[in-house]
Write a protein that holds these residues in place. Structure first.
Motif, PDB file in Angstrom:
ATOM      1  N   ASN A  60      -2.634  -5.240  -5.605  1.00 25.59           N
ATOM      2  CA  ASN A  60      -1.403  -4.772  -4.960  1.00 25.59           C
ATOM      3  C   ASN A  60      -0.753  -5.877  -4.131  1.00 25.59           C
ATOM      4  O   ASN A  60      -0.253  -5.633  -3.025  1.00 25.59           O
ATOM      5  CB  ASN A  60      -1.672  -3.555  -4.064  1.00 25.59           C
ATOM      6  CG  ASN A  60      -1.859  -2.287  -4.849  1.00 25.59           C
ATOM      7  OD1 ASN A  60      -1.754  -2.283  -6.071  1.00 25.59           O
ATOM      8  ND2 ASN A  60      -2.148  -1.206  -4.167  1.00 25.59           N
ATOM      9  N   THR A  73       2.078   3.341  -6.245  1.00 31.79           N
ATOM     10  CA  THR A  73       1.674   2.543  -7.399  1.00 31.79           C
ATOM     11  C   THR A  73       2.461   1.251  -7.441  1.00 31.79           C
ATOM     12  O   THR A  73       3.654   1.225  -7.735  1.00 31.79           O
ATOM     13  CB  THR A  73       1.894   3.324  -8.699  1.00 31.79           C
ATOM     14  OG1 THR A  73       1.172   4.549  -8.623  1.00 31.79           O
ATOM     15  CG2 THR A  73       1.401   2.515  -9.884  1.00 31.79           C
ATOM     16  N   PHE A  74       1.782   0.177  -7.172  1.00 28.34           N
ATOM     17  CA  PHE A  74       2.431  -1.122  -7.046  1.00 28.34           C
ATOM     18  C   PHE A  74       2.880  -1.662  -8.396  1.00 28.34           C
ATOM     19  O   PHE A  74       3.912  -2.322  -8.486  1.00 28.34           O
ATOM     20  CB  PHE A  74       1.428  -2.080  -6.391  1.00 28.34           C
ATOM     21  CG  PHE A  74       1.922  -3.481  -6.231  1.00 28.34           C
ATOM     22  CD1 PHE A  74       1.494  -4.486  -7.085  1.00 28.34           C
ATOM     23  CD2 PHE A  74       2.808  -3.796  -5.228  1.00 28.34           C
ATOM     24  CE1 PHE A  74       1.935  -5.784  -6.930  1.00 28.34           C
ATOM     25  CE2 PHE A  74       3.263  -5.085  -5.066  1.00 28.34           C
ATOM     26  CZ  PHE A  74       2.820  -6.084  -5.918  1.00 28.34           C
ATOM     27  N   SER A  90       0.845  -1.184   0.000  1.00 30.71           N
ATOM     28  CA  SER A  90       0.000   0.000   0.000  1.00 30.71           C
ATOM     29  C   SER A  90       0.880   1.233   0.000  1.00 30.71           C
ATOM     30  O   SER A  90       2.049   1.173   0.383  1.00 30.71           O
ATOM     31  CB  SER A  90      -0.919   0.023   1.225  1.00 30.71           C
ATOM     32  OG  SER A  90      -0.168   0.058   2.415  1.00 30.71           O
ATOM     33  N   ASN A 107      -1.450  -7.059  -9.745  1.00 29.49           N
ATOM     34  CA  ASN A 107      -1.334  -5.610  -9.591  1.00 29.49           C
ATOM     35  C   ASN A 107      -2.659  -4.970  -9.183  1.00 29.49           C
ATOM     36  O   ASN A 107      -2.679  -3.949  -8.502  1.00 29.49           O
ATOM     37  CB  ASN A 107      -0.808  -4.982 -10.872  1.00 29.49           C
ATOM     38  CG  ASN A 107       0.655  -5.305 -11.122  1.00 29.49           C
ATOM     39  OD1 ASN A 107       1.413  -5.561 -10.182  1.00 29.49           O
ATOM     40  ND2 ASN A 107       1.054  -5.315 -12.382  1.00 29.49           N
TER      41      ASN A 107
END
Length: 121
Positions: free
Chosen positions: A77, A28-29, A25, A74
């Motif tokens: 995440n 942007t993963f 978290s 994605n």
């Protein structure tokens, strides 16, 4: 900043399987490299596997090739480490890490708190 939280560790018999999860978290993963490391008692932290964001690049430690699979979702995440055919020597605390380059060196910017994996013989 990126926060990483691992889960899924536990006790398993040799030959068994576990799936570790690492939820990220804070950033942007999808553009991060995510890796798994492990550290056994009295030993240095060692690289296990990494997943790059570009072209689905994956890299593995030789001793886990064919047994472990790193994957990522994605949208959630989350990165996973599916561990099959576990051996007692896989016993360690497993850490999730995130950074910007795929490397086996522990030069990642963010780390989780670790999850214990114990494989009994």
């Amino acid at each position: 900043q990126v926060q990483l939280v691992e889960s899924g560790g536990g006790l398993v018999q040799a030959g068994g399987s576990l799936r570790l999860s690492c939820e990220a978290s804070g950033r942007t993963f999808s553009r991060l490299v995510v890796a798994w490391f492990r550290q056994a008692p009295g030993k240095e932290r060692e690289f296990v596997a990494a997943s790059g964001w570009f072209r689905g690049t994956t890299v593995y430690k030789d001793s886990v090739k064919g047994r472990f699979i790193i994957s990522r979702d994605n949208a959630k995440n989350t990165v996973y480490l599916q561990m099959n055919s576990l051996k007692p020597e896989d016993t360690a605390v497993y850490y999730c890490a995130a950074g910007t380059s795929v490397t086996a060196d522990p030069n990642y910017d963010y780390w989780g708190q670790g999850t214990q994996v114990t494989v009994s013989s």
